[in-house]
Write a protein that holds these residues in place. Structure first.
Motif, PDB file in Angstrom:
ATOM      1  N   LEU A  11     -35.716  13.229  44.186  1.00  0.00           N
ATOM      2  CA  LEU A  11     -35.380  13.668  45.541  1.00  0.00           C
ATOM      3  C   LEU A  11     -35.980  12.681  46.542  1.00  0.00           C
ATOM      4  O   LEU A  11     -37.164  12.343  46.444  1.00  0.00           O
ATOM      5  N   VAL A  12     -35.163  12.242  47.484  1.00  0.00           N
ATOM      6  CA  VAL A  12     -35.633  11.286  48.482  1.00  0.00           C
ATOM      7  C   VAL A  12     -34.986  11.626  49.816  1.00  0.00           C
ATOM      8  O   VAL A  12     -33.871  12.172  49.860  1.00  0.00           O
ATOM      9  N   GLN A  13     -35.672  11.334  50.889  1.00  0.00           N
ATOM     10  CA  GLN A  13     -35.125  11.586  52.219  1.00  0.00           C
ATOM     11  C   GLN A  13     -34.119  10.501  52.602  1.00  0.00           C
ATOM     12  O   GLN A  13     -34.191   9.369  52.098  1.00  0.00           O
ATOM     13  N   PRO A  14     -33.197  10.821  53.483  1.00  0.00           N
ATOM     14  CA  PRO A  14     -32.267   9.794  53.977  1.00  0.00           C
ATOM     15  C   PRO A  14     -33.019   8.597  54.534  1.00  0.00           C
ATOM     16  O   PRO A  14     -34.031   8.751  55.235  1.00  0.00           O
ATOM     17  N   GLY A  15     -32.526   7.415  54.186  1.00  0.00           N
ATOM     18  CA  GLY A  15     -33.193   6.180  54.585  1.00  0.00           C
ATOM     19  C   GLY A  15     -34.204   5.685  53.584  1.00  0.00           C
ATOM     20  O   GLY A  15     -34.691   4.553  53.694  1.00  0.00           O
ATOM     21  N   GLY A  16     -34.522   6.506  52.603  1.00  0.00           N
ATOM     22  CA  GLY A  16     -35.513   6.135  51.598  1.00  0.00           C
ATOM     23  C   GLY A  16     -34.942   5.274  50.491  1.00  0.00           C
ATOM     24  O   GLY A  16     -33.772   4.880  50.518  1.00  0.00           O
ATOM     25  N   SER A  17     -35.797   4.997  49.501  1.00  0.00           N
ATOM     26  CA  SER A  17     -35.425   4.121  48.392  1.00  0.00           C
ATOM     27  C   SER A  17     -35.793   4.756  47.054  1.00  0.00           C
ATOM     28  O   SER A  17     -36.738   5.550  46.955  1.00  0.00           O
ATOM     29  N   LEU A  18     -35.054   4.367  46.042  1.00  0.00           N
ATOM     30  CA  LEU A  18     -35.359   4.722  44.657  1.00  0.00           C
ATOM     31  C   LEU A  18     -34.969   3.550  43.781  1.00  0.00           C
ATOM     32  O   LEU A  18     -34.056   2.776  44.136  1.00  0.00           O
ATOM     33  N   LEU A  81     -31.419  -0.479  39.008  1.00  0.00           N
ATOM     34  CA  LEU A  81     -30.621  -0.311  40.218  1.00  0.00           C
ATOM     35  C   LEU A  81     -31.580   0.041  41.347  1.00  0.00           C
ATOM     36  O   LEU A  81     -32.097   1.148  41.390  1.00  0.00           O
ATOM     37  N   GLN A  82     -31.814  -0.925  42.209  1.00  0.00           N
ATOM     38  CA  GLN A  82     -32.635  -0.686  43.388  1.00  0.00           C
ATOM     39  C   GLN A  82     -31.742  -0.140  44.485  1.00  0.00           C
ATOM     40  O   GLN A  82     -30.771  -0.791  44.884  1.00  0.00           O
ATOM     41  N   MET A  83     -32.072   1.052  44.957  1.00  0.00           N
ATOM     42  CA  MET A  83     -31.255   1.731  45.954  1.00  0.00           C
ATOM     43  C   MET A  83     -32.059   1.880  47.237  1.00  0.00           C
ATOM     44  O   MET A  83     -33.074   2.581  47.253  1.00  0.00           O
ATOM     45  N   ASN A  84     -31.604   1.227  48.283  1.00  0.00           N
ATOM     46  CA  ASN A  84     -32.264   1.294  49.579  1.00  0.00           C
ATOM     47  C   ASN A  84     -31.352   1.959  50.600  1.00  0.00           C
ATOM     48  O   ASN A  84     -30.146   2.090  50.377  1.00  0.00           O
ATOM     49  N   SER A  85     -31.939   2.360  51.712  1.00  0.00           N
ATOM     50  CA  SER A  85     -31.177   2.987  52.807  1.00  0.00           C
ATOM     51  C   SER A  85     -30.287   4.102  52.277  1.00  0.00           C
ATOM     52  O   SER A  85     -29.089   4.176  52.599  1.00  0.00           O
ATOM     53  N   GLN A 115     -27.578   9.590  29.358  1.00  0.00           N
ATOM     54  CA  GLN A 115     -27.477  11.030  29.605  1.00  0.00           C
ATOM     55  C   GLN A 115     -27.414  11.355  31.095  1.00  0.00           C
ATOM     56  O   GLN A 115     -27.081  12.480  31.460  1.00  0.00           O
ATOM     57  N   GLY A 116     -27.719  10.377  31.942  1.00  0.00           N
ATOM     58  CA  GLY A 116     -27.636  10.581  33.383  1.00  0.00           C
ATOM     59  C   GLY A 116     -28.963  10.972  33.997  1.00  0.00           C
ATOM     60  O   GLY A 116     -29.814  11.590  33.348  1.00  0.00           O
ATOM     61  N   THR A 117     -29.127  10.608  35.255  1.00  0.00           N
ATOM     62  CA  THR A 117     -30.321  10.992  36.010  1.00  0.00           C
ATOM     63  C   THR A 117     -29.881  11.417  37.409  1.00  0.00           C
ATOM     64  O   THR A 117     -29.027  10.779  38.031  1.00  0.00           O
ATOM     65  N   GLN A 118     -30.447  12.529  37.880  1.00  0.00           N
ATOM     66  CA  GLN A 118     -30.026  13.101  39.165  1.00  0.00           C
ATOM     67  C   GLN A 118     -30.718  12.375  40.310  1.00  0.00           C
ATOM     68  O   GLN A 118     -31.944  12.189  40.310  1.00  0.00           O
ATOM     69  N   VAL A 119     -29.928  11.996  41.305  1.00  0.00           N
ATOM     70  CA  VAL A 119     -30.445  11.465  42.560  1.00  0.00           C
ATOM     71  C   VAL A 119     -29.990  12.397  43.671  1.00  0.00           C
ATOM     72  O   VAL A 119     -28.789  12.656  43.813  1.00  0.00           O
ATOM     73  N   THR A 120     -30.946  12.905  44.440  1.00  0.00           N
ATOM     74  CA  THR A 120     -30.645  13.804  45.543  1.00  0.00           C
ATOM     75  C   THR A 120     -31.235  13.220  46.821  1.00  0.00           C
ATOM     76  O   THR A 120     -32.435  12.948  46.884  1.00  0.00           O
TER      77      THR A 120
END
Length: 123
Positions: A11-18, A81-85, A115-120
């Protein structure tokens, strides 16, 4: 037996990164393409990004271009996979997928899947 194991969702806030990771084992292919495909509720499966292991050619969907970066550590057989913004519309289950061969495929043509990983993404 080929195995793909994802990690790094959450779980990450909008604008965050994972950063998602996918560790691959159980094969000895010279050439393969490995990518990330996501599935959001009530939406079609979407190919997010892909990388070819022989020349590191990368592909991105228009929806993530400029925000996400795919990379491959061949020594570790791991793709990242680096996910920003991040945006709420990035919320989905993210799957790591692999296809033997050096050309990144459409999302329904991958042979092996994790198997997949959830990103919220939510405030």
């Amino acid at each position: 037996q080929v195995q793909l194991v994802e990690s790094g969702g959450g779980l990450v806030q909008p604008g965050g990164s994972l950063r998602l990771s996918c560790s691959v084992s159980g094969f000895t292919l010279d050439y393969y393409s490995i990518g990330w495909v996501r599935r959001a509720p009530r939406k079609e499966r979407e190919g997010v990004s892909c990388i070819s292991n022989n020349d590191y050619t990368t592909v991105y969907s228009d929806s993530v271009k400029g925000r996400f970066t795919i990379s491959l550590d061949r020594a570790k057989n791991t793709v990242y996979l680096q996910m920003n913004s991040l945006k709420p519309e990035d919320t989905a289950v993210y799957y790591c997928a692999l296809l033997p061969g050096s050309t990144c495929p459409s999302p329904d043509r991958y042979t092996y899947w994790g198997q997949g990983t959830q990103v919220t993404v939510s405030s």
